[in-house]
Design a protein around this motif. Structure first.
Motif, short mmCIF file in Angstrom:
data_model
loop_
_atom_site.label_atom_id
_atom_site.label_comp_id
_atom_site.label_asym_id
_atom_site.label_seq_id
_atom_site.Cartn_x
_atom_site.Cartn_y
_atom_site.Cartn_z
N UNK A 169 0.85 -1.19 0.00
CA UNK A 169 0.00 0.00 0.00
C UNK A 169 0.89 1.24 0.00
N UNK A 170 0.25 2.38 -0.03
CA UNK A 170 0.97 3.64 0.08
C UNK A 170 0.53 4.34 1.34
N UNK A 171 1.48 4.89 2.09
CA UNK A 171 1.12 5.71 3.23
C UNK A 171 1.56 7.14 2.92
N UNK A 176 4.83 13.30 2.38
CA UNK A 176 5.75 12.25 1.96
C UNK A 176 4.93 10.99 1.68
N UNK A 177 5.37 10.21 0.70
CA UNK A 177 4.65 8.99 0.36
C UNK A 177 5.60 7.81 0.50
N UNK A 178 5.16 6.81 1.23
CA UNK A 178 5.98 5.62 1.42
C UNK A 178 5.24 4.45 0.80
N UNK A 179 5.98 3.67 0.04
CA UNK A 179 5.39 2.46 -0.52
C UNK A 179 5.67 1.31 0.44
N UNK A 230 0.14 -5.09 17.34
CA UNK A 230 1.55 -5.00 16.95
C UNK A 230 1.65 -5.10 15.44
N UNK A 231 2.25 -4.08 14.83
CA UNK A 231 2.40 -4.08 13.37
C UNK A 231 3.87 -3.90 13.03
N UNK A 232 4.35 -4.74 12.13
CA UNK A 232 5.72 -4.65 11.63
C UNK A 232 5.64 -4.38 10.15
N UNK A 233 6.39 -3.41 9.67
CA UNK A 233 6.27 -3.16 8.24
C UNK A 233 7.58 -2.71 7.63
N UNK A 234 7.72 -2.96 6.35
CA UNK A 234 8.91 -2.57 5.61
C UNK A 234 8.45 -1.80 4.38
N UNK A 235 9.10 -0.66 4.11
CA UNK A 235 8.69 0.12 2.95
C UNK A 235 9.86 0.81 2.28
N UNK A 236 9.57 1.42 1.15
CA UNK A 236 10.53 2.24 0.43
C UNK A 236 9.98 3.66 0.36
N UNK A 242 6.28 -0.93 14.23
CA UNK A 242 7.71 -0.88 13.91
C UNK A 242 7.84 -0.77 12.41
N UNK A 243 8.33 0.39 11.95
CA UNK A 243 8.45 0.59 10.51
C UNK A 243 9.91 0.68 10.13
N UNK A 244 10.26 0.03 9.06
CA UNK A 244 11.62 0.09 8.54
C UNK A 244 11.55 0.59 7.11
N UNK A 245 12.43 1.55 6.77
CA UNK A 245 12.52 1.98 5.38
C UNK A 245 13.75 1.34 4.78
N UNK A 246 13.59 0.81 3.58
CA UNK A 246 14.71 0.10 2.97
C UNK A 246 15.54 1.02 2.09
N UNK A 247 14.94 1.54 1.04
CA UNK A 247 15.71 2.37 0.11
C UNK A 247 14.96 3.67 -0.17
N UNK A 248 15.69 4.68 -0.55
CA UNK A 248 15.03 5.95 -0.90
C UNK A 248 14.63 6.00 -2.37
N UNK A 249 14.65 4.90 -3.04
CA UNK A 249 14.34 4.92 -4.47
C UNK A 249 15.61 5.08 -5.27
#
Lengths: 407, 374
Positions: free
Chosen positions: A264-266, A278-281, A303-309, A391-398
């Motif tokens: 999804x997009x936040x 800001x938009x996170x995928x 409890x939510x764990x998520x990974x996004x870019x 818990x949110x983790x961002x992987x890459x900035x694109x």
């Protein structure tokens, strides 16, 4: 009796006679020309308070036309509506308006109108689909917001000749790319109805009327296309009655809790700039919850764990010079998800409908506690305290580390 | 004693037949699951039932091993004397015929309620009876070979328990023991009751090639079917959740939930036809046992002329005994469960006791027992 040649012949003739009568075909045979393939079934309350059934049939002949113009001008489906006192009766009444006998094995959708769900509830209309040998429990369940299922079944979609194909496509796209619907099959709806401490839900749909002068270019060039539809949101039931709707973001909140968000997009305020976004995928997420019964209160920990870019920013950022902003984006994402979850739970508590299954969780993990509180769960559910941990983790900035800047 | 059945089957075939005899009550109808009061942990009831059945199996098979050259029809008369022995023989023959009637009716009811609702149930009953009686008439070797094939099919059809994986929710298996053990003890009775059908081994043991293996193989049959029943109970609950106990024909409905990809649907006819064959083998074995039993009671030379009449009797019983599917399920769950356990266990105990008394008497007169293994 000693078997003689004549008794053998007699037995042979008798067996052949039986075989001839048995092998001529099945008892229940139905010729394909007499069958209408039902793609979607709509149920409404008729103006006179009875049950109104709308059935969408596929027209295989018109579909077979392929890309050539022959198939274009003809609708590949048609819709029949009848009224009756029970659902089964309605199906037989179809005989008076439909040229073909409905064949339910290929049905994909069961659609309920707003009024029916509010006034009659699900109970009087769902039993047929369980009991009938032909109906399939894997059909998707939709609830039409602010319109009848009949109006919805007239809607057509670009890019799909059959409306049910279009709906299927939208469901899949939405579920895997935005998470603003929580699709469920008829079987799952019933499981929710029959389970302890959880209320049914259904995917919400709306009918979108097209303006008379809208010209649809593309696959559908017919002029009689009057409406299309959009999917999103969730119908919330209590018992079997519709009590309210979750909007698309609240539905995603529900999906966060249930761990059903796929991608999804936040969108949230960009760190450091209040009026820019800001938009996170989101790439993956897991979600779960645990409900604890304490002496004075009931606490649900989500409890939510998520990974996004990082997908998009509206104000320039530079992660080379200011790597600390990266953490701020993660914090912002966590806050945004948390807020969405809180909003969903607040809405459901206001509706008094436990669509998440907090009660079910107590029943599953602490059946003895549940035995004590199940009687007044309706009063307790709105008082459940929520504790959300994201818990949110961002992987890459694109593809870029630094935005373009105006000079 | 004279053997009227000349055929011989292997222990492996005995295992296949016993396995099939048990599986019909899970694949065609699943009375254990229907209306279970605590479905989420129903597997506990299955486990209890299988464990108890393993113990009771010893009682059943050991009895057959005491007189390995005779069927129960013959040695009941040896042990108890002519008239009490014949009474037991008639009870058992009645049990097999009525049990066949129950299976045929359950099969017909399952097909008519889920696939061909407009076809009269009699059509399926007559077709089943004709095929099964024909197999029975051809003797145990035919039934045994048929059983071997179908048993492999039934094992493969166990895939049905895994293939609806997309519809499964393993959280449905929680909570464990929300209502205590009572519903499970009650449920395990139904499981045990259907294991009592394995008492048909009393007729097959003298025909097995290597009889010493029979006990081991019949244990395998119990365990194998136990695993599959357990699988059915778990799979149904994970797929249907709270609705698992509401289904009239659980196995068939489960098979309908198989979708592989978006296109490979409606393959339920494959497992369902295997299950129908399963029921047919079971019925054929019942017919064979009843026909052989009757001919032994009356001292006939040949059991073959009795196969079709026994089938006709079972067909008419299946129509006369039950009014409807609801009636059938009520009878199976509440009457038949108790009746079959009582009947089989009582006969086994009486004959065990009788043979112990007889042996201790005969030892005082002439030492050495005439019935040794070959």
């Amino acid at each position: 009796m000693i078997p003689t040649r004549s008794t053998h012949v007699a037995a042979y003739v008798a067996i052949m006679a039986v075989l001839i009568s048995l092998t001529s075909g099945c008892w229940n045979r139905r010729e394909i020309e007499t069958l209408g393939f039902v793609m979607a079934i709509g149920l409404d309350e008729s103006p006179s308070g009875r049950i109104q059934l709308t059935v969408q049939f596929a027209k295989p002949g018109a579909l077979a036309g392929g890309t050539e113009a022959a198939g274009r001008s003809e609708k590949p489906f048609w819709v029949s509506t009848v009224e009756g006192d029970t659902v089964f009766e309605c199906f037989r009444h179809l005989g008076s308006v439909s040229t073909k006998r409905p064949y339910l094995q290929h049905n994909r959708f069961i659609i309920f109108g707003d009024e029916l769900l509010k006034n009659k509830g699900l109970m009087p209309v769902i039993d047929f689909f369980n009991r009938d040998a032909e109906a399939r429990l894997a059909s998707q369940v939709l609830a039409v917001k602010g319109a009848t299922a009949r109006e919805y079944l007239q809607a057509e979609f670009e890019g799909a000749s059959l409306p049910s194909e279009g709906e299927q496509g939208m469901l899949l796209y939405l579920e895997t790319a935005l998470g603003t619907i929580s699709p469920l099959t008829f079987r799952e709806l019933e499981d929710r109805m029959g389970s302890e401490g959880i209320e049914p839900i259904a995917v919400g749909v709306e009918v979108v009327p097209l303006k008379p002068d809208t010209s649809i270019k593309g696959e559908l060039t017919r002029e009689e296309v009057k409406s299309t539809a959009r999917l999103g949101g969730t119908a919330v039931f209590k018992g079997d009655y519709l009590v309210g709707w979750l909007d698309e973001y609240e539905t995603r909140g529900l999906n966060w809790i249930l761990g059903k968000v796929k991608s999804t997009l936040m969108v949230f305020p960009q760190p450091g700039f209040e009026d820019r976004l800001a938009t996170i995928e989101i790439l993956r997420s897991t979600g779960n919850f645990k409900v604890e019964v304490r002496d004075d209160s009931i606490v649900a920990s989500i409890h939510v764990d998520t990974i996004g870019n990082l997908g998009e920013v509206q104000e320039p950022v530079d992660f080379v010079k200011q790597p600390e902003t990266w953490g701020q984006f993660e914090k912002g994402l966590e806050a945004a998800i948390k807020q969405e979850i809180m909003q969903t739970v607040t809405k459901l508590q206001a509706l008094g409908a436990d669509a998440i299954g907090f009660g079910q969780d107590i029943f599953r993990r602490k059946p003895k506690d549940w035995a004590n509180i199940r009687g007044h769960w309706d009063d307790l559910f709105p008082t459940v305290k929520i504790h959300v941990q994201v818990k949110a983790k961002l992987r890459t900035p694109g593809m870029v580390l630094k935005s373009v800047k105006t000079r | 004693m004279q053997q009227i059945e000349g055929g011989r089957i292997s222990s492996f075939q005995v295992m296949c037949l016993l396995f099939l005899v048990r599986m019909t009550a899970t694949t065609i109808s699943f009375p254990f699951m229907i209306g279970h009061e605590s479905p989420t942990d129903a597997w506990i009831g299955v486990a209890i039932g299988v464990a108890v059945s393993l113990v009771l199996l010893e009682l059943i098979i050991q009895l057959g091993m005491k007189y390995p050259d005779m069927t129960i029809i013959q040695y009941s008369q040896v042990v108890l004397g002519r008239f009490p022995g014949k009474a037991i023989a008639f009870l058992l023959i009645w049990f097999w015929i009525s049990d066949a009637a129950l299976t045929i009716r359950a099969l017909g009811a399952a097909i008519t309620s889920s696939f061909m609702p407009e076809t009269p149930i009699l059509v399926f009953i007559l077709l089943t009876v004709l095929l099964s009686a024909n197999a029975a008439r051809n003797g145990i070797e035919i039934v045994g070979r048929w059983g071997e094939l179908v048993a492999i099919g039934v094992l493969v059809s166990g895939l049905v328990l895994v293939l609806p994986y997309r519809a499964m929710n393993f959280k449905n298996l929680m909570p464990v023991l929300p209502y205590g053990l009572a519903p499970h003890i009650k449920g395990s009775l139904t499981i045990i009751a259907f294991y009592m059908r394995l008492s048909i081994a009393w007729m097959i043991i003298p025909l097995a090639h290597n009889r010493k293996e029979v006990l081991r193989y019949s244990r395998y049959a119990v365990l194998l079917s136990g695993v599959l029943i357990l699988g059915h109970a778990i799979s149904l609950v994970t797929v249907f959740g709270s609705q698992a106990t509401a289904l009239a024909v659980p196995g068939f409905t489960l098979a309908r939930q198989i979708f592989i990809g978006q296109f490979f649907e409606r393959i339920e006819t494959i497992p369902v036809s295997i299950w129908v064959l399963n029921a047919m083998v079971k019925v054929a074995l019942d017919f064979w046992a009843a026909a052989t039993g009757l001919s032994q009671v009356f001292g006939l030379q040949n059991f073959q002329p009795l196969a079709y009449p026994v089938g006709a009797l079972a067909a008419s019983f299946s129509m006369l005994f039950f009014e409807s599917l609801v009636d059938l399920i009520q009878f199976t769950k509440h009457t038949w469960s108790i009746y079959s356990i009582l009947l089989v266990i009582a006969i086994a105990l009486i004959l065990h006791l009788g043979s112990i008394i007889k042996n201790s008497n005969s030892r005082t007169i002439k030492p050495g027992n005439g019935h040794s293994d070959r």
